[in-house]
Design a protein around this motif. Structure first.
Motif, PDB file in Angstrom:
ATOM      1  N   THR A  97      -8.496  -1.116 -15.278  1.00 61.91           N
ATOM      2  CA  THR A  97      -6.887  -1.111 -15.337  1.00 61.91           C
ATOM      3  C   THR A  97      -6.299  -2.264 -14.532  1.00 61.91           C
ATOM      4  O   THR A  97      -6.926  -2.613 -13.488  1.00 61.91           O
ATOM      5  N   ALA A  98      -5.153  -2.256 -14.999  1.00 61.76           N
ATOM      6  CA  ALA A  98      -4.350  -3.356 -14.110  1.00 61.76           C
ATOM      7  C   ALA A  98      -4.037  -2.805 -12.549  1.00 61.76           C
ATOM      8  O   ALA A  98      -3.638  -4.025 -11.880  1.00 61.76           O
ATOM      9  N   ILE A  99      -3.973  -1.674 -12.416  1.00 63.64           N
ATOM     10  CA  ILE A  99      -3.939  -1.115 -10.953  1.00 63.64           C
ATOM     11  C   ILE A  99      -5.050  -1.332 -10.209  1.00 63.64           C
ATOM     12  O   ILE A  99      -5.966  -1.012 -10.438  1.00 63.64           O
ATOM     13  N   LEU A 100      -4.707  -2.117  -9.046  1.00 66.93           N
ATOM     14  CA  LEU A 100      -5.856  -2.489  -8.267  1.00 66.93           C
ATOM     15  C   LEU A 100      -6.270  -1.508  -7.051  1.00 66.93           C
ATOM     16  O   LEU A 100      -5.341  -0.429  -6.875  1.00 66.93           O
ATOM     17  N   SER A 101      -7.575  -1.274  -6.716  1.00 63.75           N
ATOM     18  CA  SER A 101      -7.836  -0.467  -5.746  1.00 63.75           C
ATOM     19  C   SER A 101      -7.054  -0.575  -4.218  1.00 63.75           C
ATOM     20  O   SER A 101      -6.951   0.291  -3.711  1.00 63.75           O
ATOM     21  N   GLN A 102      -6.944  -1.807  -4.034  1.00 63.93           N
ATOM     22  CA  GLN A 102      -6.462  -2.090  -2.643  1.00 63.93           C
ATOM     23  C   GLN A 102      -4.863  -1.876  -2.637  1.00 63.93           C
ATOM     24  O   GLN A 102      -4.182  -1.587  -3.842  1.00 63.93           O
ATOM     25  N   THR A 103      -4.379  -1.302  -1.561  1.00 63.44           N
ATOM     26  CA  THR A 103      -3.082  -0.692  -1.403  1.00 63.44           C
ATOM     27  C   THR A 103      -2.379  -1.660  -0.115  1.00 63.44           C
ATOM     28  O   THR A 103      -2.927  -2.269   0.553  1.00 63.44           O
ATOM     29  N   VAL A 104      -1.074  -1.270  -0.085  1.00 59.11           N
ATOM     30  CA  VAL A 104      -0.160  -1.761   0.841  1.00 59.11           C
ATOM     31  C   VAL A 104      -0.619  -1.039   2.182  1.00 59.11           C
ATOM     32  O   VAL A 104      -1.242  -0.037   2.044  1.00 59.11           O
ATOM     33  N   ASP A 105       0.034  -1.425   3.345  1.00 56.86           N
ATOM     34  CA  ASP A 105      -0.145  -0.742   4.574  1.00 56.86           C
ATOM     35  C   ASP A 105       0.264   0.816   4.210  1.00 56.86           C
ATOM     36  O   ASP A 105       1.728   0.850   4.113  1.00 56.86           O
ATOM     37  N   LYS A 106      -0.379   1.693   4.470  1.00 55.57           N
ATOM     38  CA  LYS A 106      -0.185   2.979   4.565  1.00 55.57           C
ATOM     39  C   LYS A 106       1.003   3.500   5.437  1.00 55.57           C
ATOM     40  O   LYS A 106       1.570   4.590   5.413  1.00 55.57           O
ATOM     41  N   ALA A 107       1.080   2.644   6.740  1.00 60.56           N
ATOM     42  CA  ALA A 107       2.227   2.892   7.611  1.00 60.56           C
ATOM     43  C   ALA A 107       3.710   2.612   6.968  1.00 60.56           C
ATOM     44  O   ALA A 107       4.616   3.114   7.793  1.00 60.56           O
ATOM     45  N   PRO A 112       4.200   5.500  -0.585  1.00 62.46           N
ATOM     46  CA  PRO A 112       3.834   6.578  -1.628  1.00 62.46           C
ATOM     47  C   PRO A 112       4.416   6.127  -2.898  1.00 62.46           C
ATOM     48  O   PRO A 112       4.173   6.638  -3.953  1.00 62.46           O
ATOM     49  N   ARG A 113       5.041   5.110  -2.945  1.00 63.04           N
ATOM     50  CA  ARG A 113       5.830   4.532  -4.264  1.00 63.04           C
ATOM     51  C   ARG A 113       5.136   3.250  -4.866  1.00 63.04           C
ATOM     52  O   ARG A 113       5.698   2.596  -5.735  1.00 63.04           O
ATOM     53  N   CYS A 114       4.156   2.701  -3.960  1.00 62.61           N
ATOM     54  CA  CYS A 114       3.605   1.458  -4.180  1.00 62.61           C
ATOM     55  C   CYS A 114       2.336   1.492  -4.996  1.00 62.61           C
ATOM     56  O   CYS A 114       1.421   2.212  -4.648  1.00 62.61           O
ATOM     57  N   GLN A 115       2.056   0.418  -5.922  1.00 65.11           N
ATOM     58  CA  GLN A 115       0.852   0.033  -6.597  1.00 65.11           C
ATOM     59  C   GLN A 115       0.907  -1.253  -6.907  1.00 65.11           C
ATOM     60  O   GLN A 115       1.452  -2.103  -7.125  1.00 65.11           O
TER      61      GLN A 115
END
Length: 317
Positions: A97-107, A112-115
């Motif tokens: 999928t185009a959605i990557l496993s990595q995320t922005v800083d959880k802090a 919660p709105r980010c991909q």
């Protein structure tokens, strides 16, 4: 990677206008720069040289491709969770999928709105001497536009369905009803698209069947779903950002379906309200960039939010 570099790589269509507006401060301050404002989500370029973008879902809501002045508080966060679930389900089935496993800083407050998304080109192919992009739709039941076509003796997908089928007829094997992707979605011959992308279509059919079974066991009837396919920088096909979500599918609570209450647990509630309020006709007078001013009762908003919450709760259990 800045939007100028993204455009040079051919990863952003010229038809989509970018913005010079500043985005959320906590993102802009660490190198994410707003470049596109969509009907329901915003896109940011990312720091670094990778061809990826940050999608931030808002609470904005639209139907019939009409931009509305409507927000439903909390919907964007729930939608993001459902989208992440759908992407994980596809990945476990061996589909990229185009959605990557990595995320922005959880802090980050907006986390919660980010991909983080891989930037890709839409899948294209020559069908009947025309280069088109695709929406690949699978259906478990006869309803909607396909029902209308059958009742009017029209066979837009070359499926040769019997004319005496009733609404909510369940197909033994999901029907594949592809269309073009554009201002107007035009039906395509099902077999021609299967012959063009045999591996893609067979993989998606299995994913749809597996998800239908999974969801049913958790109290959700999947009526249909739409897949959008892209090609990444390595030439691999990947699923787009809305994978097995209420934005790309129709879900009905199993207990409602069994009682022949066929109201979807998603924006169908708002579509029905908008249809009764004649929003499509009102929207014809909108100028570019304008939103339709609508007045939606709190009980309608609450019902929509409850539907999304129920979907996430049942799929996640």
């Amino acid at each position: 990677m800045r939007i100028e570099e993204i455009k040079k790589l051919g990863l952003w269509p010229e038809s989509k206008k970018t913005t010079n507006k500043k985005g959320i401060d906590e993102l802009e301050s660490i190198g994410y720069n707003l470049f596109y404002i969509g009907k329901n989500a915003d896109l940011y370029s990312c720091p670094g040289d990778e061809a990826k973008t940050l999608l931030v879902r808002s609470d904005r809501t639209s139907v019939f491709d009409i931009p509305l002045n409507l927000e439903i508080e909390g919907k964007g966060i729930i939608q993001t969770s459902i989208s992440n679930f759908g992407a994980d389900f596809a990945k476990k089935s061996g589909i990229r999928t185009a959605i990557l496993s990595q995320t922005v800083d959880k802090a980050l407050k907006v986390y919660p709105r980010c991909q983080l998304m891989e930037l890709c080109k839409p899948l294209e192919a020559n069908i009947d001497n025309e280069v088109v992009q695709f929406e690949l739709i699978f259906r478990n039941y006869l309803t909607g536009s396909l029902l209308d076509a059958c009742q009017n003796g029209i066979d837009p997908y070359g499926l040769n369905l019997p004319s005496n089928l009733k609404q909510w007829h369940k197909f033994e094997t999901p029907l594949f009803t592809p269309t073009t992707k554009g201002v107007k979605d035009i039906p395509l011959n099902s077999q021609k698209v299967k012959d063009t992308f045999p591996e893609i279509i067979s993989s998606l059919e299995k994913l749809f069947k597996d998800f239908t079974t999974f969801a049913y066991e958790r109290g959700i009837v999947v009526v249909d779903t739409k897949f959008e396919i892209f090609v990444n920088s390595a030439g691999e096909w990947v699923l787009g950002d809305e994978v097995l979500t209420p934005e790309s599918s129709r879900f009905i609570a199993r207990e409602d379906f069994e009682e022949e209450n066929f109201t979807s647990m998603d924006k169908q509630i708002l579509r029905d309200f908008g249809k009764a309020s004649n929003w499509k006709e009102q929207a014809k007078s909108l100028k570019t960039g304008e939103k339709l001013e609508v007045n939606v009762p709190k009980e309608i908003k609450d019902k929509i939010l409850s539907g999304y919450s129920t979907i996430l709760e049942r799929l996640s259990k």
